[in-house]
Enzyme design. Structure first.
Site, PDB file in Angstrom:
ATOM      1  N   SER A  20      24.120  48.287  48.814  1.00  0.00           N
ATOM      2  CA  SER A  20      25.185  49.172  48.310  1.00  0.00           C
ATOM      3  C   SER A  20      25.439  50.345  49.259  1.00  0.00           C
ATOM      4  O   SER A  20      24.509  50.979  49.760  1.00  0.00           O
ATOM      5  CB  SER A  20      24.797  49.714  46.930  1.00  0.00           C
ATOM      6  N   THR A  67      27.284  48.534  39.085  1.00  0.00           N
ATOM      7  CA  THR A  67      27.917  47.423  39.788  1.00  0.00           C
ATOM      8  C   THR A  67      27.370  46.095  39.280  1.00  0.00           C
ATOM      9  O   THR A  67      26.625  46.052  38.295  1.00  0.00           O
ATOM     10  CB  THR A  67      27.797  47.623  41.330  1.00  0.00           C
ATOM     11  N   LYS A  71      28.523  45.586  34.781  1.00  0.00           N
ATOM     12  CA  LYS A  71      29.694  46.367  34.358  1.00  0.00           C
ATOM     13  C   LYS A  71      30.127  46.088  32.916  1.00  0.00           C
ATOM     14  O   LYS A  71      30.498  47.001  32.192  1.00  0.00           O
ATOM     15  CB  LYS A  71      30.882  46.102  35.299  1.00  0.00           C
ATOM     16  N   ASP A 110      37.728  52.120  39.031  1.00  0.00           N
ATOM     17  CA  ASP A 110      38.172  51.133  40.032  1.00  0.00           C
ATOM     18  C   ASP A 110      39.692  51.117  40.194  1.00  0.00           C
ATOM     19  O   ASP A 110      40.203  51.068  41.307  1.00  0.00           O
ATOM     20  CB  ASP A 110      37.704  49.723  39.641  1.00  0.00           C
ATOM     21  N   ALA A 136      41.415  36.501  37.537  1.00  0.00           N
ATOM     22  CA  ALA A 136      41.473  36.912  36.132  1.00  0.00           C
ATOM     23  C   ALA A 136      40.072  37.240  35.616  1.00  0.00           C
ATOM     24  O   ALA A 136      39.786  37.098  34.429  1.00  0.00           O
ATOM     25  CB  ALA A 136      42.124  35.820  35.286  1.00  0.00           C
ATOM     26  N   GLY A 138      36.619  40.173  35.908  1.00  0.00           N
ATOM     27  CA  GLY A 138      36.447  41.596  35.630  1.00  0.00           C
ATOM     28  C   GLY A 138      37.152  42.486  36.640  1.00  0.00           C
ATOM     29  O   GLY A 138      37.702  43.536  36.285  1.00  0.00           O
ATOM     30  N   MET A 229      40.396  43.136  47.724  1.00  0.00           N
ATOM     31  CA  MET A 229      39.406  44.094  47.211  1.00  0.00           C
ATOM     32  C   MET A 229      38.060  43.958  47.932  1.00  0.00           C
ATOM     33  O   MET A 229      37.242  44.860  47.895  1.00  0.00           O
ATOM     34  CB  MET A 229      39.192  43.892  45.714  1.00  0.00           C
TER      35      MET A 229
HETATM   36  P1  ATR Z   1      34.735  39.506  39.009  1.00  0.00           P
HETATM   37  O1  ATR Z   1      34.052  40.314  37.970  1.00  0.00           O
HETATM   38  O2  ATR Z   1      34.370  39.874  40.429  1.00  0.00           O
HETATM   39  O3  ATR Z   1      36.216  39.445  38.822  1.00  0.00           O
HETATM   40  P2  ATR Z   1      34.420  36.920  37.814  1.00  0.00           P
HETATM   41  O4  ATR Z   1      34.637  37.499  36.464  1.00  0.00           O
HETATM   42  O5  ATR Z   1      33.341  35.901  38.004  1.00  0.00           O
HETATM   43  O6  ATR Z   1      34.112  38.033  38.879  1.00  0.00           O
HETATM   44  O7  ATR Z   1      35.814  36.307  38.307  1.00  0.00           O
HETATM   45  C1  ATR Z   1      35.958  35.690  39.540  1.00  0.00           C
HETATM   46  C2  ATR Z   1      37.428  35.404  39.768  1.00  0.00           C
HETATM   47  O8  ATR Z   1      37.591  34.827  41.065  1.00  0.00           O
HETATM   48  C3  ATR Z   1      38.026  34.412  38.791  1.00  0.00           C
HETATM   49  O9  ATR Z   1      39.381  34.743  38.604  1.00  0.00           O
HETATM   50  C4  ATR Z   1      37.883  33.078  39.559  1.00  0.00           C
HETATM   51  O10 ATR Z   1      38.779  32.074  39.162  1.00  0.00           O
HETATM   52  P3  ATR Z   1      38.421  31.135  37.868  1.00  0.00           P
HETATM   53  O11 ATR Z   1      38.726  31.973  36.672  1.00  0.00           O
HETATM   54  O12 ATR Z   1      39.326  29.973  38.006  1.00  0.00           O
HETATM   55  O13 ATR Z   1      36.978  30.787  38.010  1.00  0.00           O
HETATM   56  C5  ATR Z   1      38.208  33.543  40.956  1.00  0.00           C
HETATM   57  N1  ATR Z   1      37.686  32.682  42.039  1.00  0.00           N
HETATM   58  C6  ATR Z   1      36.405  32.601  42.469  1.00  0.00           C
HETATM   59  N2  ATR Z   1      36.302  31.739  43.498  1.00  0.00           N
HETATM   60  C7  ATR Z   1      37.566  31.267  43.724  1.00  0.00           C
HETATM   61  C8  ATR Z   1      38.130  30.349  44.663  1.00  0.00           C
HETATM   62  N3  ATR Z   1      37.364  29.753  45.583  1.00  0.00           N
HETATM   63  N4  ATR Z   1      39.463  30.113  44.608  1.00  0.00           N
HETATM   64  C9  ATR Z   1      40.219  30.724  43.675  1.00  0.00           C
HETATM   65  N5  ATR Z   1      39.750  31.609  42.763  1.00  0.00           N
HETATM   66  C10 ATR Z   1      38.442  31.872  42.781  1.00  0.00           C
END
Ligand code: ATR
Length: 289
Positions: A20, A67, A71, A110, A136, A138, A229
């Site tokens: 971090s 983190t 969260k 954030d 979609a 967090g 991000m």
């Molecule tokens: P965070 O809290 O960082 O948002 P998360 O809740 O696990 O983590 O969400 C990860 C996001 O990245 C989701 O929107 C995921 O898509 P899915 O809902 O279809 O799983 C997206 N994501 C992760 N890897 C991906 C990839 N290789 N291509 C497209 N979307 C991806």
């Protein structure tokens, strides 16, 4: 004489936490603003979150950042044991806690951090812009309310799993007011007949796995802005793909990291640090490592 709590203590909690940058950022803010405080990184295993959140204020901590992966659980804790700011309530996740005389306050900085980075560092005016938010989870949910508050022309949430994007859009319908807000699958982007987006924000975790998200050609206007991000030494896979398709206005999330920290610091200490010098120092540090 009791010498235990002579300095206000702050920390970031997560698991893992050793990489971090938050201790570097907050220590720099404290030096710059003349605030006497300590800030450290604490590794908290998932099963230990509640115990830790009960112990920290007793041990002299005035605030923490939170983190991955805590969260959402910290949000639930704050909702039960304290108060949440309005922006944190809808975000469903918190990245900041302040322990005050009135009790625990949970906040999510954030979204404001993202806005400050986009508007102040990169000079974007989001009002009237067509914005595409990828993901979609967090990270995406945490920035929707502040993005809507910036009065874009429209906001589309696109996700690999379409129904998660649709559910997220539905959750924020009331907050959107007159601003068109929709959720769809990533695969639907190429099939829709609409004007090109002015800004695309990658809030997926795809870059973590070294994967790019391919957008259909023309989805982002040639003069549009691509934002990830995530951040790193080099362009993220997502930004590299955008660059290859001719987009020249690009930025990664290092600025957002510094800005969300500044909003948290202000909440705790009542003073606003200058983020520019800290951002540039971190950029140089990333380039070296
Ligand atoms: P965070 O809290 O960082 O948002 P998360 O809740 O696990 O983590 O969400 C990860 C996001 O990245 C989701 O929107 C995921 O898509 P899915 O809902 O279809 O799983 C997206 N994501 C992760 N890897 C991906 C990839 N290789 N291509 C497209 N979307 C991806």
């Amino acid at each position: 004489m009791n010498m235990v709590h002579t300095i206000d203590r702050y920390a970031v909690i997560g698991h893992p936490i050793s990489h971090s940058l938050s201790p570097v950022i907050h220590t720099a803010f404290a030096a710059q603003t003349g605030q006497h405080l300590s800030y450290e990184a604490i590794d908290v295993a998932p099963g230990q979150l509640e115990t830790t959140l009960n112990q920290l204020p007793v041990a002299g901590y005035r605030g923490i950042n939170i983190t991955v992966p805590h969260k959402e659980s910290a949000w639930a804790f704050a909702q039960q044991q304290g108060q949440l700011t309005e922006r944190a309530l809808l975000a469903g996740a918190i990245n900041t806690i302040a322990w005050r005389s009135e009790g625990l306050l949970g906040d999510n900085t954030d979204g404001q951090g993202l806005l400050n980075d986009l508007q102040q560092r990169h000079g974007l005016n989001l009002a009237g812009q067509r914005i595409l938010l990828l993901g979609a989870g967090g990270a995406s949910r945490g920035v929707i309310l502040p993005l809507l508050a910036a009065k874009p022309a429209s906001l589309v949430i696109a996700n690999r799993t379409a129904d998660k994007a649709q559910r997220l859009a539905a959750l924020f319908t009331r907050s959107a007011g007159a601003t068109p807000l929709a959720g769809c699958g990533l695969d639907a982007l190429g099939k829709q007949d609409h004007d090109a987006f002015d800004l695309v924000i990658n809030a997926t975790s795809a870059s973590l796995g070294g994967e790019a998200i391919a957008l259909p050609s023309g989805a982002l206007s040639a003069h549009g802005f691509a934002y990830d991000m995530m951040y790193g030494k080099k362009l993220t896979p997502f930004l590299e793909a955008q660059q290859q398709s001719g987009i020249i206005r690009l930025a990664d999330g290092l600025g957002m990291l510094v800005e969300q920290a500044a909003v948290a610091f202000e909440l705790w200490r009542g003073v606003t640090p200058e983020t520019g010098p800290v951002y540039h120092a971190l950029r140089e540090r990333l380039a070296r490592h």
